[in-house]
Scaffold this active site. Structure first.
Site, PDB file in Angstrom:
ATOM      1  CG  LEU A  69       9.581 -17.113  -4.292  1.00 51.87           C
ATOM      2  CD1 LEU A  69       9.629 -17.190  -2.878  1.00 51.87           C
ATOM      3  CD2 LEU A  69      10.024 -15.863  -4.901  1.00 51.87           C
TER       4      LEU A  69
ATOM      5  CG  ASP B  11      -2.209   0.936   1.040  1.00 49.17           C
ATOM      6  OD1 ASP B  11      -2.346   1.321   0.056  1.00 49.17           O
ATOM      7  OD2 ASP B  11      -2.536   1.387   2.200  1.00 49.17           O
TER       8      ASP B  11
ATOM      9  NE  ARG C  58      -1.398   6.759   1.255  1.00 51.82           N
ATOM     10  CZ  ARG C  58      -1.241   5.738   2.177  1.00 51.82           C
ATOM     11  NH1 ARG C  58      -0.687   6.263   3.482  1.00 51.82           N
ATOM     12  NH2 ARG C  58      -1.201   4.549   1.965  1.00 51.82           N
TER      13      ARG C  58
ATOM     14  CG  HIS D 263      -0.710   2.272  -9.331  1.00 50.85           C
ATOM     15  ND1 HIS D 263      -0.739   1.898  -7.974  1.00 50.85           N
ATOM     16  CD2 HIS D 263      -1.654   3.246  -9.409  1.00 50.85           C
ATOM     17  CE1 HIS D 263      -1.943   2.327  -7.437  1.00 50.85           C
ATOM     18  NE2 HIS D 263      -2.376   3.086  -8.589  1.00 50.85           N
TER      19      HIS D 263
HETATM   20  C1  IPE Z   1      -5.406  -2.835  -0.036  1.00 49.68           C
HETATM   21  O1  IPE Z   1      -4.963  -1.266  -0.285  1.00 49.68           O
HETATM   22  C2  IPE Z   1      -5.355  -3.449  -1.344  1.00 49.68           C
HETATM   23  C3  IPE Z   1      -4.065  -3.608  -1.976  1.00 49.68           C
HETATM   24  C4  IPE Z   1      -2.809  -2.930  -1.748  1.00 49.68           C
HETATM   25  C5  IPE Z   1      -4.448  -4.143  -3.459  1.00 49.68           C
HETATM   26  P1  IPE Z   1      -6.172  -0.111  -0.340  1.00 49.68           P
HETATM   27  O2  IPE Z   1      -5.318   0.859  -0.313  1.00 49.68           O
HETATM   28  O3  IPE Z   1      -7.213  -0.463  -1.372  1.00 49.68           O
HETATM   29  O4  IPE Z   1      -6.669  -0.382   1.181  1.00 49.68           O
HETATM   30  P2  IPE Z   1      -7.711   0.809   2.037  1.00 49.68           P
HETATM   31  O5  IPE Z   1      -8.859   1.081   0.970  1.00 49.68           O
HETATM   32  O6  IPE Z   1      -6.836   1.938   2.364  1.00 49.68           O
HETATM   33  O7  IPE Z   1      -8.104  -0.268   3.214  1.00 49.68           O
HETATM   34  C1  IPE Z   2      -1.687   0.367  -3.430  1.00 54.49           C
HETATM   35  O1  IPE Z   2      -1.591   1.620  -3.591  1.00 54.49           O
HETATM   36  C2  IPE Z   2      -2.010  -0.367  -4.817  1.00 54.49           C
HETATM   37  C3  IPE Z   2      -3.611  -0.636  -4.830  1.00 54.49           C
HETATM   38  C4  IPE Z   2      -4.257  -0.515  -4.135  1.00 54.49           C
HETATM   39  C5  IPE Z   2      -3.683  -0.991  -6.209  1.00 54.49           C
HETATM   40  P1  IPE Z   2      -2.509   2.647  -3.465  1.00 54.49           P
HETATM   41  O2  IPE Z   2      -3.128   3.175  -4.594  1.00 54.49           O
HETATM   42  O3  IPE Z   2      -3.625   2.147  -2.474  1.00 54.49           O
HETATM   43  O4  IPE Z   2      -1.947   3.896  -2.705  1.00 54.49           O
HETATM   44  P2  IPE Z   2      -2.408   4.883  -1.651  1.00 54.49           P
HETATM   45  O5  IPE Z   2      -3.001   4.216  -0.367  1.00 54.49           O
HETATM   46  O6  IPE Z   2      -3.534   5.493  -2.264  1.00 54.49           O
HETATM   47  O7  IPE Z   2      -1.237   6.067  -1.277  1.00 54.49           O
HETATM   48 MG    MG Z   3      -3.947   2.370  -0.501  1.00 53.38          MG
END
Ligand code: IPE
Ligand code: IPE
Ligand code: MG
Length: 245
Positions: free
Chosen positions: A128, A17, A21, A34
């Site tokens: 792995l 996650d 940001r 991403h």
């Molecule tokens: C969790 O991240 C899912 C993935 C990393 C794929 P999110 O960014 O979707 O989670 P929430 O919405 O903050 O809980």
């Molecule tokens: C995790 O990063 C990737 C996915 C959920 C696809 P985010 O896209 O949730 O990044 P933040 O949490 O908004 O920073």
């Molecule tokens: Mg996120």
């Protein structure tokens, strides 16, 4: 201090996650985050092999992430296809097996084909195991297992009384794999976000404030080394656990 091989987690499950940001802090579009996230995946895969981790399960796209703006969903789907096509050769060369878990019905034909091809080409690999969760939700997983069992009962293949934990666990997406030993979530939030709900029952949890693209070998080592220092009791007392080892 070196870590004894026996206490390296066998299976690590990761919520990657913080990509959005990471990009926003640099004034870049979320898509750039991403893309940077894919590099962090490669570093973690390489380091997993080095540390002797046998299985890594990565949360790439949740069942709830479909609710994001369609442009971002499109970017992510395109990125999955590109990354798969670019990395498949390396996975084959490095004896890494790749599998996907999640509800594939909403994915494009093209992505589904790439996923299937990667699974087939790496099926015999043993160094792995990587599971990538795409369009995955822990509730969906349990629901699918429950449906499979209900259908077996309906067909007269089993009785309701014969359904035990092993029967349900065996029908989950990771039913043939060991439970995660270590769970890592980057990005600073302390929640499961509908990841492996059943499988995480006794997993050791580690939360990192780093945003996923910044998660590197050093940060991974910190999580693994902390795991190695923990006592996993599974409901027993500490002296029971020490007596048994
Ligand atoms: C969790 O991240 C899912 C993935 C990393 C794929 P999110 O960014 O979707 O989670 P929430 O919405 O903050 O809980
Ligand atoms: C995790 O990063 C990737 C996915 C959920 C696809 P985010 O896209 O949730 O990044 P933040 O949490 O908004 O920073
Ligand atoms: Mg996120």
């Amino acid at each position: 201090m070196s870590t004894p091989a026996a206490t390296v987690p066998r299976h690590v499950a990761i919520i990657m996650d913080g990509n959005g940001r990471w990009a926003q802090r640099r004034g870049l579009p979320r898509a750039a985050g991403h893309r940077a996230g894919v590099k962090a995946v490669k570093a973690v895969v390489r380091h997993s092999v080095q540390r002797g981790v046998r299985t890594v399960t990565l949360f790439a796209f949740s069942s709830e992430n479909w609710r994001r703006p369609s442009e971002e969903v499109g970017v992510l789907m395109q990125l999955f296809i590109e990354a798969l096509q670019r990395e498949i050769g390396d996975l084959v060369a490095n004896d890494i097996r790749l599998r996907f878990i999640g509800d594939r019905s909403g994915l494009s034909e093209r992505l589904r084909e790439s996923m299937l091809e990667a699974e087939q080409r790496t099926a015999g690999n043993t160094r792995l195991d990587i599971n990538v969760a795409v369009s995955y939700g822990g509730r969906w997983d349990i629901l699918s297992a429950a449906r499979a069992l209900a259908s077996e009962v309906q067909q007269g293949l089993r009785t309701p009384e014969s359904i035990d934990e092993a029967a349900l666990a065996g029908r989950l997406s990771l039913g043939d794999q060991p439970e995660p030993d270590l769970f890592i979530r980057t990005g600073g939030d302390h929640r499961i976000s509908n990841f492996l709900l059943w499988n995480l029952a006794y997993t050791e949890l580690w939360f990192s404030d780093l945003l996923w693209p910044d998660f590197d070998e050093k940060a991974y080592d910190e999580a693994i080394d902390d795991y190695s220092s923990r006592e996993r009791r599974f409901g027993l007392t500490s002296s029971q656990v020490r007596g048994a080892s």
